[in-house]
Design a protein around this motif. Structure first.
Motif, PDB file in Angstrom:
ATOM      1  N   LYS A   1       8.259   5.225   6.496  1.00  0.00           N
ATOM      2  CA  LYS A   1       7.711   6.536   6.200  1.00  0.00           C
ATOM      3  C   LYS A   1       7.988   6.891   4.741  1.00  0.00           C
ATOM      4  CE  LYS A   1       7.480   9.020  10.583  1.00  0.00           C
ATOM      5  NZ  LYS A   1       7.894  10.250  11.302  1.00  0.00           N
ATOM      6  N   ARG A   2       6.965   7.409   4.073  1.00  0.00           N
ATOM      7  CA  ARG A   2       7.126   7.758   2.662  1.00  0.00           C
ATOM      8  C   ARG A   2       8.228   8.800   2.470  1.00  0.00           C
ATOM      9  NH1 ARG A   2       3.490   6.894  -1.331  1.00  0.00           N
ATOM     10  NH2 ARG A   2       3.807   9.014  -2.130  1.00  0.00           N
ATOM     11  N   ASP A   3       8.267   9.765   3.368  1.00  0.00           N
ATOM     12  CA  ASP A   3       9.267  10.832   3.225  1.00  0.00           C
ATOM     13  C   ASP A   3      10.686  10.263   3.290  1.00  0.00           C
ATOM     14  OD1 ASP A   3       7.249  12.636   2.983  1.00  0.00           O
ATOM     15  OD2 ASP A   3       7.380  13.403   5.033  1.00  0.00           O
ATOM     16  N   ASP A   4      10.898   9.282   4.192  1.00  0.00           N
ATOM     17  CA  ASP A   4      12.223   8.681   4.319  1.00  0.00           C
ATOM     18  C   ASP A   4      12.633   7.971   3.031  1.00  0.00           C
ATOM     19  OD1 ASP A   4      12.322   9.610   6.881  1.00  0.00           O
ATOM     20  OD2 ASP A   4      11.808   7.700   7.814  1.00  0.00           O
TER      21      ASP A   4
ATOM     22  N   TYR B   1       0.874  -1.178   0.000  1.00  0.00           N
ATOM     23  CA  TYR B   1       0.000   0.000   0.000  1.00  0.00           C
ATOM     24  C   TYR B   1       0.912   1.229   0.000  1.00  0.00           C
ATOM     25  CZ  TYR B   1      -3.718  -3.216   1.444  1.00  0.00           C
ATOM     26  OH  TYR B   1      -4.618  -4.257   1.518  1.00  0.00           O
ATOM     27  N   PRO B   2       1.089   1.898  -1.157  1.00  0.00           N
ATOM     28  CA  PRO B   2       2.023   3.037  -1.233  1.00  0.00           C
ATOM     29  C   PRO B   2       1.676   4.168  -0.285  1.00  0.00           C
ATOM     30  CG  PRO B   2       1.474   2.250  -3.424  1.00  0.00           C
ATOM     31  CD  PRO B   2       0.547   1.548  -2.480  1.00  0.00           C
ATOM     32  N   ARG B   3       0.397   4.338   0.030  1.00  0.00           N
ATOM     33  CA  ARG B   3      -0.006   5.351   1.012  1.00  0.00           C
ATOM     34  C   ARG B   3      -0.666   4.727   2.230  1.00  0.00           C
ATOM     35  NH1 ARG B   3       0.570  10.605   0.339  1.00  0.00           N
ATOM     36  NH2 ARG B   3       1.186  11.400  -1.699  1.00  0.00           N
ATOM     37  N   GLY B   4      -0.250   3.538   2.566  1.00  0.00           N
ATOM     38  CA  GLY B   4      -0.676   2.898   3.804  1.00  0.00           C
ATOM     39  C   GLY B   4      -2.106   2.403   3.795  1.00  0.00           C
TER      40      GLY B   4
ATOM     41  N   ALA C   1      -1.586   7.840   5.546  1.00  0.00           N
ATOM     42  CA  ALA C   1      -1.020   8.138   4.229  1.00  0.00           C
ATOM     43  C   ALA C   1       0.462   8.486   4.292  1.00  0.00           C
ATOM     44  CB  ALA C   1      -1.790   9.282   3.570  1.00  0.00           C
ATOM     45  N   ASN C   2       1.002   8.701   5.487  1.00  0.00           N
ATOM     46  CA  ASN C   2       2.415   9.045   5.618  1.00  0.00           C
ATOM     47  C   ASN C   2       3.321   7.819   5.607  1.00  0.00           C
ATOM     48  OD1 ASN C   2       1.980  11.887   5.903  1.00  0.00           O
ATOM     49  ND2 ASN C   2       1.260  11.504   8.004  1.00  0.00           N
TER      50      ASN C   2
END
Length: 509
Positions: A116-119, A49-52, A56-57
């Motif tokens: 975390k997507r940002d990481d 799930y790319p956005r969980g 969504a993070n």
């Protein structure tokens, strides 16, 4: 890409254009279904799930066992691990997350907050040209039935100790297997008794007809847990599982009991098993194996179990394996007729075992025996001094010689073991090492492996390293390691560049 060796199944999943994947929370994409032979021919699928799933993070990832009809065991315990592989093909240790679960059909386990997507997006080592590589490693959890039965130290709500007890169905008269359970402060606090008891109604009917009662016919399993010490209240939880020949648990039952009185008291565990319930796969000769998980605590939940290997087990069936005895023979040096010397340390070995498993050792021992037969021979135990093997590598070689044990923790130790397996003609060990190197080799390690591949004249290792570099050439050719390698090994550098060009041309076609 999927890899499989004797102990595990690994899926390396490259997701191109990851930033363009579904952008809504709860949306997923999947790979599979695929069948894993090492896990009883069970069928699996991986979901990302790319956005969980909820937040969504985060990126979420899950492993699902699919419904494979009548194939595979009813349940199977699997240790699975998710991680990211960097753009140079190297496992990123800080991303590793693992769990162990019992999978039945149509069950799913995994990590809602895997990364975390940002990481992921801010660290380019995870995403080269918008490609993310997810690795899923799956291992079957196998029970080890040991020659001594040990209660393992634990605290309440922690890992529950396992007790494996064989029950022999051919024993007449309901012979009891007795197992003392102790805590750190109290020896033999509980006595566990396991036995088979003939169904009373059927027994009376047979006796009324003048027939001889068979103690195993339609017998029921009886489990009595007796509290011997004056401690109350005392809580005991007990889980009992039947272990089949595939080390799965087709039957199980759990119950909890409170001992309220101070004096001796016996708890009869609820009856849940008759011999007629057992299938062929649950029998091992004339016995079936029960796995007990027992936890003991007082009213403050402070009591915990401790290590104990009772002396009473001389009467219990002891499933000692040939592998166990061979390892014992290696460690004790019993009847050894040769030694291998590494610098100032000697390792006792047995010529016959090493000679059977390695043609090189066979030749070395024969040459030594020929020398001993000469007039100036000293007639002492053979001592082979090896200068091309370090002590740790030799120990791993001997473990494999005697018990097919393969235990390497890192790439460097495996590469050293691979080289020794090649030099001493140990083909099965070489294959085990190659499987490990294939899964764990990064660009940096590929560059390290190439000179050794040339030295050993090993085409398989050389091709593996070439492919790892070619698959990651956009990154590899920009690294400092590549620059140093190109300067030191210009001929190999030329061969690698040629290999990359061929791969590109084949991919275009």
């Amino acid at each position: 890409m999927m890899e499989c060796n004797q102990n595990e199944h690994v899926v390396n999943w490259k997701v191109d254009k990851f930033s363009c994947c579904p952008q809504s929370t709860g949306e997923k994409f999947s790979i599979g279904p695929f069948t894993v032979q090492k896990l009883g021919n069970t069928v699996w699928q991986i979901h990302v799930y790319p956005r969980g799933t909820e937040d969504a993070n985060y990126i979420s990832c899950f492993l699902e066992r699919k419904d494979d009809g009548n194939v595979g065991p009813r349940e199977i315990r699997v240790n699975f691990e998710f991680s990211l592989v960097t753009s140079d093909g190297h496992l990123c240790e800080e991303t590793v997350k693992s769990e162990e679960h019992c999978f039945t059909k149509e069950t799913t386990f995994g990590f809602k907050n895997f990364m975390k997507r940002d990481d992921v997006f801010e660290n380019k080592i995870y995403l080269l040209k918008d490609t993310l590589t997810l690795r899923c490693r799956m291992r079957k959890c196998v029970l080890q039935i040991r020659p001594n039965y040990t209660i393992i130290e634990t605290i309440v709500d922690s890992h529950i100790p396992n007790i494996l007890i064989p029950v022999n169905i051919s024993d007449k008269g309901g012979r009891k297997v007795i197992f003392p359970v102790s805590t750190r402060d109290e020896t033999d606090l509980l006595i566990l008794k396991v036995y088979l008891e003939k169904n009373k109604v059927l027994e009376d009917a047979e006796q009324s007809k003048g027939e001889k009662a068979d103690s195993t016919s339609d017998s029921s399993l009886r489990i009595d847990i007796t509290k011997k010490k004056d401690i109350a209240p005392l809580y005991v939880s007990c889980q009992v599982k039947v272990v089949d020949t595939e080390d799965n648990f087709p039957l199980e039952h759990t119950a909890v009991h409170l001992y309220e009185k101070s004096q001796k008291e016996t708890w009869s565990f609820p009856s849940f098993l008759k011999l007629s319930n057992l299938t062929k796969s649950m029998f091992r000769t004339d016995s079936f194996i029960l796995k007990f998980n027992i936890n003991v605590c007082n009213e403050d939940f402070q009591t915990h179990l401790t290590d104990l290997t009772p002396n009473q087990f001389s009467t219990i069936w002891n499933r000692r394996t040939l592998k166990f005895d061979f390892i014992k023979m290696l460690k004790s040096g019993l009847y050894s007729d040769a030694k291998i010397k590494i610098r100032d340390e000697c390792f006792p070995v047995h010529k016959s075992i090493l000679s059977i498993r390695s043609s090189v050792f066979k030749k070395l021992f024969e040459e030594h025996a020929s020398t001993e037969s000469q007039p100036d021979g000293n007639g002492q135990k053979s001592i082979l001094e090896l200068t091309d093997v370090d002590k740790d590598t030799l120990k791993r070689m001997l473990d494999f010689f005697y018990a097919d044990a393969f235990d390497v923790k890192d790439f460097a130790s495996c590469l050293s073991l691979y080289a020794s397996a090649q030099k001493y003609d140990i083909s099965p060990l070489k294959q085990e090492c190659f499987n490990f190197l294939k899964v764990h080799m990064s660009v940096k390690e590929a560059l390290t492996s190439l000179p050794l591949a040339v030295e050993l004249d090993d085409g398989d290792l050389k091709l593996l390293a070439f492919n790892v570099i070619a698959d990651n050439h956009e990154y590899a050719l920009l690294t400092d390691e590549w620059m140093q390698f190109a300067e030191k090994e210009p001929e190999l550098m030329s061969h690698i560049l040629q290999h990359i060009r061929i791969n590109k041309r084949e991919n275009r076609i």
